[in-house]
Design a protein around this motif. Structure first.
Motif, PDB file in Angstrom:
ATOM      1  N   ALA A 251     -23.231  45.329 -21.869  1.00  0.00           N
ATOM      2  CA  ALA A 251     -23.198  44.713 -20.541  1.00  0.00           C
ATOM      3  C   ALA A 251     -22.602  45.653 -19.498  1.00  0.00           C
ATOM      4  CB  ALA A 251     -22.396  43.419 -20.579  1.00  0.00           C
ATOM      5  N   THR A 252     -23.166  45.623 -18.302  1.00  0.00           N
ATOM      6  CA  THR A 252     -22.633  46.379 -17.168  1.00  0.00           C
ATOM      7  C   THR A 252     -21.576  45.523 -16.469  1.00  0.00           C
ATOM      8  OG1 THR A 252     -24.265  45.483 -15.633  1.00  0.00           O
ATOM      9  CG2 THR A 252     -24.869  47.506 -16.830  1.00  0.00           C
ATOM     10  N   ASP A 253     -20.872  46.131 -15.509  1.00  0.00           N
ATOM     11  CA  ASP A 253     -19.874  45.371 -14.744  1.00  0.00           C
ATOM     12  C   ASP A 253     -20.531  44.204 -14.010  1.00  0.00           C
ATOM     13  OD1 ASP A 253     -17.905  47.038 -15.638  1.00  0.00           O
ATOM     14  OD2 ASP A 253     -17.508  47.993 -13.705  1.00  0.00           O
ATOM     15  N   ALA A 254     -21.727  44.416 -13.494  1.00  0.00           N
ATOM     16  CA  ALA A 254     -22.435  43.342 -12.781  1.00  0.00           C
ATOM     17  C   ALA A 254     -22.749  42.181 -13.727  1.00  0.00           C
ATOM     18  CB  ALA A 254     -23.711  43.887 -12.161  1.00  0.00           C
ATOM     19  N   GLU A 255     -23.145  42.499 -14.947  1.00  0.00           N
ATOM     20  CA  GLU A 255     -23.452  41.449 -15.931  1.00  0.00           C
ATOM     21  C   GLU A 255     -22.187  40.722 -16.389  1.00  0.00           C
ATOM     22  OE1 GLU A 255     -27.483  43.464 -17.806  1.00  0.00           O
ATOM     23  OE2 GLU A 255     -25.522  44.050 -18.592  1.00  0.00           O
ATOM     24  N   ILE A 256     -21.090  41.465 -16.497  1.00  0.00           N
ATOM     25  CA  ILE A 256     -19.812  40.841 -16.858  1.00  0.00           C
ATOM     26  C   ILE A 256     -19.374  39.899 -15.744  1.00  0.00           C
ATOM     27  CG2 ILE A 256     -17.357  41.321 -17.260  1.00  0.00           C
ATOM     28  CD1 ILE A 256     -18.301  43.908 -18.705  1.00  0.00           C
TER      29      ILE A 256
ATOM     30  N   GLY B  35     -18.957  34.265 -13.680  1.00  0.00           N
ATOM     31  CA  GLY B  35     -19.249  33.530 -12.453  1.00  0.00           C
ATOM     32  C   GLY B  35     -18.518  34.103 -11.254  1.00  0.00           C
ATOM     33  N   LYS B  36     -18.326  35.422 -11.268  1.00  0.00           N
ATOM     34  CA  LYS B  36     -17.576  36.103 -10.207  1.00  0.00           C
ATOM     35  C   LYS B  36     -18.447  37.184  -9.573  1.00  0.00           C
ATOM     36  CE  LYS B  36     -13.875  33.844 -11.238  1.00  0.00           C
ATOM     37  NZ  LYS B  36     -13.490  32.747 -10.383  1.00  0.00           N
ATOM     38  N   ASP B  37     -17.953  37.734  -8.493  1.00  0.00           N
ATOM     39  CA  ASP B  37     -18.591  38.864  -7.840  1.00  0.00           C
ATOM     40  C   ASP B  37     -18.113  40.147  -8.520  1.00  0.00           C
ATOM     41  OD1 ASP B  37     -18.430  40.952  -5.305  1.00  0.00           O
ATOM     42  OD2 ASP B  37     -20.121  39.552  -5.206  1.00  0.00           O
TER      43      ASP B  37
ATOM     44  N   PHE C 234      -9.925  36.670 -20.969  1.00  0.00           N
ATOM     45  CA  PHE C 234     -11.095  37.333 -20.396  1.00  0.00           C
ATOM     46  C   PHE C 234     -11.294  38.726 -20.996  1.00  0.00           C
ATOM     47  CE2 PHE C 234     -11.008  34.841 -16.115  1.00  0.00           C
ATOM     48  CZ  PHE C 234     -11.380  33.700 -16.793  1.00  0.00           C
ATOM     49  N   ALA C 235     -10.197  39.360 -21.389  1.00  0.00           N
ATOM     50  CA  ALA C 235     -10.295  40.691 -21.999  1.00  0.00           C
ATOM     51  C   ALA C 235     -11.067  40.621 -23.317  1.00  0.00           C
ATOM     52  CB  ALA C 235      -8.907  41.278 -22.223  1.00  0.00           C
ATOM     53  N   ASP C 236     -10.837  39.564 -24.095  1.00  0.00           N
ATOM     54  CA  ASP C 236     -11.572  39.399 -25.358  1.00  0.00           C
ATOM     55  C   ASP C 236     -13.063  39.189 -25.099  1.00  0.00           C
ATOM     56  OD1 ASP C 236      -9.221  39.614 -26.854  1.00  0.00           O
ATOM     57  OD2 ASP C 236      -8.843  37.457 -26.745  1.00  0.00           O
ATOM     58  N   HIS C 237     -13.365  38.362 -24.108  1.00  0.00           N
ATOM     59  CA  HIS C 237     -14.770  38.134 -23.764  1.00  0.00           C
ATOM     60  C   HIS C 237     -15.422  39.429 -23.279  1.00  0.00           C
ATOM     61  CE1 HIS C 237     -14.372  33.881 -24.338  1.00  0.00           C
ATOM     62  NE2 HIS C 237     -13.512  33.724 -23.337  1.00  0.00           N
ATOM     63  N   ALA C 238     -14.703  40.182 -22.462  1.00  0.00           N
ATOM     64  CA  ALA C 238     -15.238  41.436 -21.929  1.00  0.00           C
ATOM     65  C   ALA C 238     -15.493  42.447 -23.044  1.00  0.00           C
ATOM     66  CB  ALA C 238     -14.284  42.016 -20.893  1.00  0.00           C
ATOM     67  N   THR C 239     -14.622  42.464 -24.054  1.00  0.00           N
ATOM     68  CA  THR C 239     -14.825  43.368 -25.196  1.00  0.00           C
ATOM     69  C   THR C 239     -16.159  43.091 -25.867  1.00  0.00           C
ATOM     70  OG1 THR C 239     -12.449  43.471 -25.612  1.00  0.00           O
ATOM     71  CG2 THR C 239     -13.879  44.078 -27.429  1.00  0.00           C
TER      72      THR C 239
END
Length: 120
Positions: free
Chosen positions: A26-31, A36-38, A14-19
């Protein structure tokens, strides 16, 4: 003591995807939406997984603005003019949409200005 509640569904990949998402702005909300999480889950992952938190910090887009202001001051009693120079600036995170870490210092203090730029 073991943690209570459900086990985390966080995976190291998930860290790679977040990078990649952060580089796209992307904002935290978009991430959170991507995974598929809150957004609260993303915030919990930041606390529980330091590598994930660091990736988000490093990847977020920041905007910085610096202005050099020069003005003359007149000493009324002595009739002398003195020229002063200051650097005024800030760093803004796009996600928060607010300036943070403002700076104001004399132009002559170039090392402090450099340290500020490197730290942000």
């Amino acid at each position: 003591m073991a943690k209570r509640g459900c086990p985390s569904d966080y995976l190291p990949k998930f860290a790679d995807h977040a990078t990649k998402l952060c580089r796209l702005g992307a904002t935290d909300a978009e991430i959170a939406e991507f995974f598929g999480k809150d957004e609260r889950t993303i915030n919990r992952w930041k606390i529980d997984h330091p590598d994930f938190c660091q990736v988000l910090k490093d990847g977020k887009l920041l905007e910085a603005g610096f202005v050099e202001i020069t003005f003359k001051l007149k000493h009324r009693e002595l009739g002398e003019h003195q020229q002063e120079c200051f650097v005024v600036g800030y760093v803004a995170a796009h996600e928060l949409a607010v300036p943070r870490d403002p700076i104001a210092m004399p132009c002559e203090d170039a090392s402090a200005i450099s340290r500020y730029k490197i730290a942000h």
